[in-house]
Enzyme design. Structure first.
Site, PDB file in Angstrom:
ATOM      1  NE  ARG A   9     -16.714 -10.346  22.060  1.00  9.46           N
ATOM      2  CZ  ARG A   9     -15.448 -10.130  21.713  1.00  9.46           C
ATOM      3  NH1 ARG A   9     -14.921 -10.734  20.586  1.00  9.46           N
ATOM      4  NH2 ARG A   9     -14.704  -9.486  22.487  1.00  9.46           N
ATOM      5  CG  MET A  53     -10.058 -14.324  26.108  1.00 10.33           C
ATOM      6  SD  MET A  53     -10.902 -15.202  24.834  1.00 10.33           S
ATOM      7  CE  MET A  53     -10.348 -16.828  25.240  1.00 10.33           C
ATOM      8  NE  ARG A 100      -9.053 -10.504  17.130  1.00  8.81           N
ATOM      9  CZ  ARG A 100     -10.363  -9.953  16.647  1.00  8.81           C
ATOM     10  NH1 ARG A 100     -10.352  -9.467  15.340  1.00  8.81           N
ATOM     11  NH2 ARG A 100     -11.277  -9.978  17.512  1.00  8.81           N
ATOM     12  N   GLY A 160      -3.842  -9.868  31.626  1.00  8.73           N
ATOM     13  CA  GLY A 160      -5.124  -9.337  31.826  1.00  8.73           C
ATOM     14  C   GLY A 160      -6.069 -10.599  31.666  1.00  8.73           C
ATOM     15  CG  ASN A 198      -6.263 -12.442  18.932  1.00 13.70           C
ATOM     16  OD1 ASN A 198      -6.626 -13.382  18.177  1.00 13.70           O
ATOM     17  ND2 ASN A 198      -6.833 -11.849  19.626  1.00 13.70           N
ATOM     18  CG  HIS A 257     -10.753 -14.838  17.355  1.00  9.59           C
ATOM     19  ND1 HIS A 257     -12.084 -14.676  17.905  1.00  9.59           N
ATOM     20  CD2 HIS A 257     -10.015 -14.250  17.757  1.00  9.59           C
ATOM     21  CE1 HIS A 257     -11.919 -13.856  18.710  1.00  9.59           C
ATOM     22  NE2 HIS A 257     -10.521 -13.474  18.765  1.00  9.59           N
ATOM     23  N   GLY A 290       1.377 -17.136  30.546  1.00  4.62           N
ATOM     24  CA  GLY A 290       0.891 -15.941  30.314  1.00  4.62           C
ATOM     25  C   GLY A 290      -0.071 -15.444  31.682  1.00  4.62           C
ATOM     26  CG  ASP A 335     -15.369 -15.312  17.985  1.00  2.40           C
ATOM     27  OD1 ASP A 335     -15.253 -14.299  18.239  1.00  2.40           O
ATOM     28  OD2 ASP A 335     -14.462 -16.240  17.430  1.00  2.40           O
TER      29      ASP A 335
HETATM   30  P1  NAD Z   1      -1.501  -8.913  28.525  1.00  2.00           P
HETATM   31  O1  NAD Z   1      -0.521  -8.155  27.804  1.00  2.00           O
HETATM   32  O2  NAD Z   1      -2.697  -8.298  29.536  1.00  2.00           O
HETATM   33  O3  NAD Z   1      -0.965 -10.131  28.750  1.00  2.00           O
HETATM   34  C1  NAD Z   1       0.111 -11.031  28.250  1.00  2.00           C
HETATM   35  C2  NAD Z   1       0.742 -11.627  29.159  1.00  2.00           C
HETATM   36  O4  NAD Z   1       1.744 -12.529  28.346  1.00  2.00           O
HETATM   37  C3  NAD Z   1       1.670 -10.744  29.759  1.00  2.00           C
HETATM   38  O5  NAD Z   1       1.743 -11.095  31.310  1.00  2.00           O
HETATM   39  C4  NAD Z   1       3.230 -11.000  29.422  1.00  2.00           C
HETATM   40  O6  NAD Z   1       4.022 -10.878  30.225  1.00  2.00           O
HETATM   41  C5  NAD Z   1       2.947 -12.421  29.032  1.00  2.00           C
HETATM   42  N1  NAD Z   1       3.926 -12.990  27.740  1.00  2.00           N
HETATM   43  C6  NAD Z   1       4.549 -12.411  27.058  1.00  2.00           C
HETATM   44  N2  NAD Z   1       5.517 -13.209  26.418  1.00  2.00           N
HETATM   45  C7  NAD Z   1       5.559 -14.307  26.980  1.00  2.00           C
HETATM   46  C8  NAD Z   1       6.120 -15.448  26.991  1.00  2.00           C
HETATM   47  N3  NAD Z   1       7.089 -15.726  26.100  1.00  2.00           N
HETATM   48  N4  NAD Z   1       6.052 -16.587  27.847  1.00  2.00           N
HETATM   49  C9  NAD Z   1       4.899 -16.291  28.983  1.00  2.00           C
HETATM   50  N5  NAD Z   1       4.346 -15.336  29.064  1.00  2.00           N
HETATM   51  C10 NAD Z   1       4.343 -14.204  28.224  1.00  2.00           C
HETATM   52  O7  NAD Z   1      -2.464  -9.406  27.196  1.00  2.00           O
HETATM   53  P2  NAD Z   1      -3.972 -10.102  27.409  1.00  2.00           P
HETATM   54  O8  NAD Z   1      -5.044  -8.948  27.496  1.00  2.00           O
HETATM   55  O9  NAD Z   1      -3.897 -11.050  28.486  1.00  2.00           O
HETATM   56  O10 NAD Z   1      -4.048 -10.722  25.951  1.00  2.00           O
HETATM   57  C11 NAD Z   1      -3.338 -11.912  25.774  1.00  2.00           C
HETATM   58  C12 NAD Z   1      -3.717 -12.502  24.189  1.00  2.00           C
HETATM   59  O11 NAD Z   1      -4.855 -12.737  24.065  1.00  2.00           O
HETATM   60  C13 NAD Z   1      -3.441 -11.210  23.253  1.00  2.00           C
HETATM   61  O12 NAD Z   1      -2.702 -11.830  22.089  1.00  2.00           O
HETATM   62  C14 NAD Z   1      -4.848 -11.035  23.001  1.00  2.00           C
HETATM   63  O13 NAD Z   1      -5.187 -10.537  21.825  1.00  2.00           O
HETATM   64  C15 NAD Z   1      -5.373 -12.460  23.002  1.00  2.00           C
HETATM   65  N6  NAD Z   1      -6.796 -12.578  23.062  1.00  2.00           N
HETATM   66  C16 NAD Z   1      -7.409 -13.498  22.441  1.00  2.00           C
HETATM   67  C17 NAD Z   1      -8.851 -13.739  22.533  1.00  2.00           C
HETATM   68  C18 NAD Z   1      -9.407 -14.956  21.706  1.00  2.00           C
HETATM   69  O14 NAD Z   1     -10.664 -14.891  21.453  1.00  2.00           O
HETATM   70  N7  NAD Z   1      -8.756 -15.683  21.280  1.00  2.00           N
HETATM   71  C19 NAD Z   1      -9.720 -12.817  23.299  1.00  2.00           C
HETATM   72  C20 NAD Z   1      -9.038 -11.647  23.878  1.00  2.00           C
HETATM   73  C21 NAD Z   1      -7.552 -11.809  23.911  1.00  2.00           C
HETATM   74  C1  LMR Z   2     -11.512 -10.097  21.055  1.00  2.00           C
HETATM   75  O1  LMR Z   2     -12.046 -10.831  20.081  1.00  2.00           O
HETATM   76  O2  LMR Z   2     -11.950  -9.656  21.899  1.00  2.00           O
HETATM   77  C2  LMR Z   2     -10.033 -10.593  21.114  1.00  2.00           C
HETATM   78  O3  LMR Z   2      -9.602 -11.257  19.739  1.00  2.00           O
HETATM   79  C3  LMR Z   2      -9.170  -9.357  21.413  1.00  2.00           C
HETATM   80  C4  LMR Z   2      -8.837  -8.414  20.249  1.00  2.00           C
HETATM   81  O4  LMR Z   2      -7.962  -7.974  19.782  1.00  2.00           O
HETATM   82  O5  LMR Z   2     -10.059  -7.953  19.574  1.00  2.00           O
END
Ligand code: NAD
Ligand code: LMR
Length: 348
Positions: free
Chosen positions: A153, A235, A86, A12, A119, A184, A8, A150
């Site tokens: 923050r 993140m 989520r 972002g 998520n 989370h 991935g 978390d």
């Molecule tokens: P984003 O849409 O900017 O990026 C996601 C990427 O995943 C894209 O480039 C997409 O092409 C790629 N992707 C989709 N399916 C795929 C696959 N099968 N194999 C490889 N790549 C694939 O999203 P983001 O803002 O980077 O967020 C990504 C994830 O992280 C989301 O699910 C978001 O909710 C989660 N997140 C978690 C936390 C946490 O605290 N754990 C914090 C922020 C975001």
């Molecule tokens: C966060 O806590 O910022 C992430 O889990 C992204 C979200 O969906 O809030």
């Protein structure tokens, strides 16, 4: 030689995380995979004069991207926009995590560390655990949901309150000043402040504000980004901090996170059965919250990159407010966990 693979990497979170990993001195090889072609990102990062090499992959070359990885970190999948929970991400992201874990299980060594950012973390770590179980390759000490944002923050927001109170004696980055356990999302996120004098110092209104902001910090970012996505830069920082602790334990044997010369153990969301002190933690949960769960975010200790033990003391010094937060977390957490487990059990 340490190889880290980002699944991935185009996204972002994936891009700034890849940058932070490129400048980590403990990484020798960085492998960048996404459905979008990562050759361009890899070429860009490869001009940075740190020792690690980078390689970019596209959707047809997942196996090559994974081959030989010591750590696989997964920010692949859909992110929330305003108005979404989520949970709304579950269907799409559960399929992604299951597919990626199948490939990891078939390609990487059994000692590979699998770190899940996507998520809903509360459901997707169970999806990963059940997928590896089905493959007959389950090593709970190597599978973690990253909840470091978390704690990042919690430390930031506590610092803001302490500043407003003109208190610079307490440094939130000191080991044990504030921790975050549970899950989370929303009320499953449970901040814990072991020194109850700090809760007294904050006063009831500030304490409630602090807890709410830690639990719903993700919504704050989504709102400010005006529906363009969720937290990405903070993140990426949080994941990079977490990965650094694992790398430190791989290179130095122990897993402590060094911040301005202060040390603390970072929590992550893990599968308790089979981990040292997991049974003890489940017993504490049952005693205090009257329910227990198999998955919980808890401070970890590492040895050679794997979880060596969980902090068994974290639930022993709770205030009445914290006990109530913990009780409120258990039911939604149980529902989330069951959803993830059932998804794998009911699909081929
Ligand atoms: P984003 O849409 O900017 O990026 C996601 C990427 O995943 C894209 O480039 C997409 O092409 C790629 N992707 C989709 N399916 C795929 C696959 N099968 N194999 C490889 N790549 C694939 O999203 P983001 O803002 O980077 O967020 C990504 C994830 O992280 C989301 O699910 C978001 O909710 C989660 N997140 C978690 C936390 C946490 O605290 N754990 C914090 C922020 C975001
Ligand atoms: C966060 O806590 O910022 C992430 O889990 C992204 C979200 O969906 O809030």
């Amino acid at each position: 030689m340490v190889k880290v693979c980002v699944l991935g990497a185009f996204g972002g979170i994936g891009q700034p995380l890849s940058l932070l990993l490129k400048i980590n001195p403990h990484i020798d090889e960085l492998s960048l995979y996404d459905l979008n072609d990562c050759h361009g990102i890899s070429k860009d990062l490869s001009h940075i004069n740190t020792k690690s090499t980078t390689s970019g992959f596209d959707k047809n070359t997942l196996k090559d991207a994974l081959q030989g990885s010591n750590i696989v970190v997964i920010p692949a999948g859909m992110a929330r926009k305003e108005g979404m929970t989520r949970d709304d991400l579950f269907k799409v992201n559960a399929n992604i995590i299951k597919t990626l874990c199948l490939h990891i299980g078939q390609t990487c060594s059994e000692n590979v560390k699998v770190l899940i950012i996507s998520n809903p973390v509360n459901c997707l770590v169970p999806v990963a655990i059940e997928t590896f179980r089905k493959l007959g390759k389950l090593h709970p000490e190597n599978i973690m949901g990253i909840t470091t944002l978390d704690i990042v923050r919690a430390e930031t927001f506590l610092r803001e309150h302490l500043r407003e109170l003109n208190n610079d004696d307490i440094d939130p980055l000191d080991h044990d000043v504030i921790s975050v356990v549970g899950g989370h999302s929303g009320t499953t996120i449970v901040p814990i402040i072991p020194d109850k004098n700090i809760i007294k110092l904050l006063g009831s209104s500030r304490y409630k504000q602090l807890v709410h902001r830690i639990q719903f910090g993700g919504d704050e970012v989504i709102k400010a980004k005006k529906s363009s996505g969720s937290a990405t830069l903070s993140m990426a920082y949080a994941a990079s901090e977490f990965i650094s602790t694992i790398l430190l334990s791989m290179t130095h044997g122990t897993g402590i996170c060094s911040k301005e010369q202060k040390y603390r153990y970072l929590p992550a969301y893990v599968y308790l059965p089979g981990l040292k002190n997991g049974a003890q933690l489940k017993r504490h949960l049952k005693q205090v919250a009257h329910l227990d769960v198999n998955y919980f975010a808890v401070p970890l200790k590492f040895k050679n990159g794997s979880i060596s033990e969980l902090d068994p003391t974290i639930l022993t010094k709770l205030s009445q407010e914290e006990i109530e937060l913990l009780r409120a977390a258990m039911e939604p957490l149980q529902i989330n966990i069951k959803k993830g487990e059932k998804f794998v059990q009911n699909t081929a």
